[in-house]
Design a protein around this motif. Structure first.
Motif, PDB file in Angstrom:
ATOM      1  N   ALA A   1      12.914   4.112  90.183  1.00 50.75           N
ATOM      2  CA  ALA A   1      12.283   2.914  90.746  1.00 50.75           C
ATOM      3  C   ALA A   1      12.089   1.863  89.641  1.00 50.75           C
ATOM      4  N   PRO A   2      12.092   0.586  90.013  1.00 50.04           N
ATOM      5  CA  PRO A   2      11.834  -0.460  89.016  1.00 50.04           C
ATOM      6  C   PRO A   2      10.374  -0.426  88.567  1.00 50.04           C
ATOM      7  N   PRO A   3      10.052  -1.076  87.417  1.00 47.56           N
ATOM      8  CA  PRO A   3       8.643  -1.088  86.994  1.00 47.56           C
ATOM      9  C   PRO A   3       7.789  -1.893  87.974  1.00 47.56           C
ATOM     10  N   VAL A   4       6.511  -1.564  88.045  1.00 41.74           N
ATOM     11  CA  VAL A   4       5.592  -2.304  88.922  1.00 41.74           C
ATOM     12  C   VAL A   4       4.402  -2.812  88.095  1.00 41.74           C
ATOM     13  N   TYR A   5       3.813  -3.908  88.568  1.00 31.00           N
ATOM     14  CA  TYR A   5       2.682  -4.541  87.865  1.00 31.00           C
ATOM     15  C   TYR A   5       1.646  -4.969  88.883  1.00 31.00           C
TER      16      TYR A   5
ATOM     17  N   TYR B   1      -2.600  -9.612  80.047  1.00 23.40           N
ATOM     18  CA  TYR B   1      -3.667  -8.792  79.489  1.00 23.40           C
ATOM     19  C   TYR B   1      -3.358  -8.562  78.018  1.00 23.40           C
ATOM     20  N   LYS B   2      -4.287  -8.940  77.138  1.00 20.51           N
ATOM     21  CA  LYS B   2      -4.079  -8.836  75.686  1.00 20.51           C
ATOM     22  C   LYS B   2      -2.777  -9.485  75.256  1.00 20.51           C
ATOM     23  N   GLY B   3      -2.360 -10.529  75.967  1.00 19.21           N
ATOM     24  CA  GLY B   3      -1.103 -11.198  75.629  1.00 19.21           C
ATOM     25  C   GLY B   3       0.128 -10.520  76.233  1.00 19.21           C
ATOM     26  N   TRP B   4      -0.063  -9.382  76.922  1.00 26.11           N
ATOM     27  CA  TRP B   4       1.068  -8.673  77.558  1.00 26.11           C
ATOM     28  C   TRP B   4       1.266  -9.259  78.955  1.00 26.11           C
ATOM     29  N   LYS B   5       2.459  -9.844  79.155  1.00 28.24           N
ATOM     30  CA  LYS B   5       2.662 -10.617  80.380  1.00 28.24           C
ATOM     31  C   LYS B   5       3.494  -9.876  81.424  1.00 28.24           C
ATOM     32  N   VAL B   6       3.190 -10.127  82.667  1.00 26.45           N
ATOM     33  CA  VAL B   6       4.031  -9.668  83.777  1.00 26.45           C
ATOM     34  C   VAL B   6       5.288 -10.543  83.767  1.00 26.45           C
ATOM     35  N   PRO B   7       6.498  -9.977  83.994  1.00 26.20           N
ATOM     36  CA  PRO B   7       7.708 -10.807  84.004  1.00 26.20           C
ATOM     37  C   PRO B   7       7.560 -12.001  84.963  1.00 26.20           C
ATOM     38  N   ASP B   8       7.948 -13.192  84.476  1.00 26.27           N
ATOM     39  CA  ASP B   8       7.784 -14.428  85.262  1.00 26.27           C
ATOM     40  C   ASP B   8       8.383 -14.320  86.651  1.00 26.27           C
ATOM     41  N   ILE B   9       9.524 -13.663  86.743  1.00 24.41           N
ATOM     42  CA  ILE B   9      10.243 -13.610  88.021  1.00 24.41           C
ATOM     43  C   ILE B   9       9.357 -13.048  89.145  1.00 24.41           C
ATOM     44  N   LEU B  10       8.486 -12.079  88.790  1.00 26.71           N
ATOM     45  CA  LEU B  10       7.649 -11.449  89.822  1.00 26.71           C
ATOM     46  C   LEU B  10       6.567 -12.395  90.339  1.00 26.71           C
TER      47      LEU B  10
END
Ligand code: ADE
Length: 227
Positions: free
Chosen positions: A176-180, A186-195
């Motif tokens: 399965a693809p990653p999920v967010y 969070y702490k500078g860790w970003k969810v991919p823009d596309i999502l």
């Protein structure tokens, strides 16, 4: 679907079916899970279900008679599609096998112990042997819990968002693809823009691509199997 489990440790097995999705599946009537204590079918006063192996092999063997009596009693009540024995010798459990089992109406799962069961039960009564991996457990109960958990969650209606089960890892031999979820950073860790883009066509394409890349990196053997 109805699942009858024959075990010498029914109490060990109850907890994995008493929570979350598997519990709700029973409450909603998608599956009935029944436990049968093999010792109730023992014929001697000590209620023994195992005996020494012929031929001097070390370790005890589960006797033929209690198992035959337990399975015969169940078969007198209804027809069974499969009588499964959990064993490291069996076919390796995977998503395809879970999908297949989830379509059946009635199954029995016999949990093995000690050195195993008298071979005549395997030759004449068992219709399928399933292993959950290339390692040896102390008994078949945890294997039965894994097998049942894997198949119950894909019975139609068990997971309310049906597409959720269909997009699991392995359903199409891809992980399965990653999920967010929130927060998007969070702490500078970003969810991919596309999502976050709202462009669902592009999002689907991204998910497919991620599935493929993940599979290639983590489980390339799954891609080999497809070729
Ligand atoms: N019983 C003991 N080990 C097992 C395994 N790996 N799979 C299924 N049943 C088992």
């Amino acid at each position: 679907m109805r699942i009858d489990i024959i075990t010498i440790f029914p109490e060990l097995l109850k907890s994995p079916f008493g929570h979350s999705i598997i519990k709700r599946a029973q409450e909603k009537g998608h599956v009935e899970i029944h436990f049968h204590n093999l010792r109730d079918y023992a014929t001697n006063k000590h209620k023994s279900v195992d005996d020494y192996a012929f031929g001097g092999e070390a370790g005890m063997v589960m006797m033929i008679e209690p198992i035959d009596r337990a399975i015969t009693a169940l078969k007198e009540e209804r027809n069974y599609d499969e009588i499964i024995y959990t064993s490291p010798d069996g076919i390796k459990y995977n998503q395809k096998e879970a999908n297949k089992l989830a379509t059946l109406k009635n199954i029995i799962i016999l949990c093995g112990h000690y050195k195993g069961i008298d071979q005549r039960i395997r030759d004449h009564i068992i219709t399928k042997e399933i292993s959950i991996g290339d390692y040896v457990l102390t008994g078949g109960e945890l294997a039965a819990a894994v097998i049942i958990n894997g198949l119950v969650r894909i019975i139609p209606g068990v997971i309310s968002d049906e597409t959720s089960a269909l997009t699991d890892s392995f359903q199409d031999d891809l992980l399965a693809p990653p999920v967010y979820t929130r927060p998007s950073e969070y702490k500078g860790w970003k969810v991919p823009d596309i999502l976050l883009s709202g462009n669902f066509k592009e999002i689907d394409k991204w998910k497919e691509d991620q599935s493929y890349k993940r599979t290639k990196c983590l489980r390339p053997d799954l891609l080999d199997e497809q070729e």
